[in-house]
Design a protein around this motif. Structure first.
Motif, short mmCIF file in Angstrom:
data_model
loop_
_atom_site.label_atom_id
_atom_site.label_comp_id
_atom_site.label_asym_id
_atom_site.label_seq_id
_atom_site.Cartn_x
_atom_site.Cartn_y
_atom_site.Cartn_z
N ALA A 3 0.24 -44.85 7.74
CA ALA A 3 -0.93 -44.00 7.54
C ALA A 3 -0.66 -43.01 6.43
N ARG A 6 -4.61 -38.21 4.53
CA ARG A 6 -6.04 -38.32 4.36
C ARG A 6 -6.59 -36.95 4.01
N TRP A 109 -14.28 -42.18 4.04
CA TRP A 109 -13.39 -42.50 5.16
C TRP A 109 -13.67 -41.55 6.31
N ASP A 111 -12.19 -40.26 9.94
CA ASP A 111 -11.07 -40.25 10.88
C ASP A 111 -11.63 -40.24 12.30
#
Length: 284
Positions: A3, A6, A109, A111
């Protein structure tokens, strides 16, 4: 893929966010695995602003026998346009743009909040569950019986949630052929986003979803108002129709009008037609 970091956006306006997604410099961070098409995790940077996003290049799409017209990326953008027209904001901001691997869809994106065990510690997720009871229980809607191995079955249920109910209406409008559990993202504040709308807008009935819990039930008053506004927005010559004409075919736009008209006439959530598998596989 590990990951990557972000980067959440500041409080951008819708116009600013669309500009960053459409015009920002895309930097590929990695590839999302286990997807049937190429899905790249990226950042988009423009004039000092940076957001994380998903980029799906057309070149990475696998051909589908039943979607001969257009491409999946344009259908994803068309689904976003309809989501915005409802006023519900169920799909993250999505644009069509050029990128490192050619034209593709670029989407903010999201989350998703971690799935938990629910208030009773029974292994239920906030949105979907398999239960051994014959009835779904308070706060849940039954979908179908599912085989869970060794000759046993369990009841597939989803949450009786206003956001999911809105999503069910949106899916009926756009003729979503692939509403899986993994395409539902619970976000902070109880908001729910839908993603992966490449197999939508077919002129034939292709509705496959896990959100059948309200099948045959009357639409909410809110949904009736939204469907009425959609019908007005789909009159030939409107800005919405002009935009959709850049993304899907004329036959698909006409079928879209037909689905909206059918919802207005019935005033109810659609039921499985029996002409097509009602639930996508795999369901997650």
């Amino acid at each position: 893929m590990s990951a990557p970091e972000r980067i959440p956006p500041r409080s951008l306006t819708g116009t600013e966010l669309a500009t960053v997604l459409a015009e920002g410099r895309l930097t590929v961070l990695g590839q999302v695995r286990d997807a049937s098409n190429a899905v790249l995790h990226c950042t988009a940077a423009h004039l000092g602003e940076q957001v994380t996003c998903v980029y799906k290049p057309v070149a990475g799409e696998q051909p589908l026998w039943d979607f001969p017209d257009g491409n999946l990326a344009r259908r994803e953008v068309a689904a976003y346009e309809i989501s915005e027209a409802t006023g519900w904001g169920l799909i993250p901001p999505t644009v069509l743009r050029d990128g490192p691997y050619g034209e593709g869809m670029c989407q903010l994106w999201i989350d998703a909040e971690p799935q938990d065990d629910g208030p009773d510690g029974d292994g239920r997720s906030p949105l979907l569950a398999l239960v051994e009871d014959e009835e779904p229980g308070e706060g849940w809607k039954a979908v179908a019986l599912a085989e869970v191995g060794e000759g046993r079955t369990a009841l597939l249920v989803h949450a009786d949630d206003p956001g999911l109910r809105r999503m069910a209406v949106l899916d009926a409008v756009i003729n979503n052929g692939d509403r899986k559990g993994g395409h539902l993202l619970p976000a902070p504040g109880g908001r729910i986003y839908g993603i992966d709308h490449g197999v939508t807008f077919h002129a034939d009935d292709k509705l496959r979803t896990l959100l059948w819990g309200w099948a045959g039930e009357p639409l909410t008053a809110e949904a009736v108002g939204v469907v009425d506004r959609l019908a007005a927005g789909l009159v030939p010559g409107t800005a919405l129709v002009t935009r959709l004409g850049e993304l899907i075919t004329a036959a698909e736009i006409e079928a879209l009008r037909g689905r909206v008209a059918a919802l207005r006439t019935s005033g109810r959530h659609p039921e499985p037609s029996g002409r097509w598998p009602a639930i996508p596989w795999p369901p997650v």
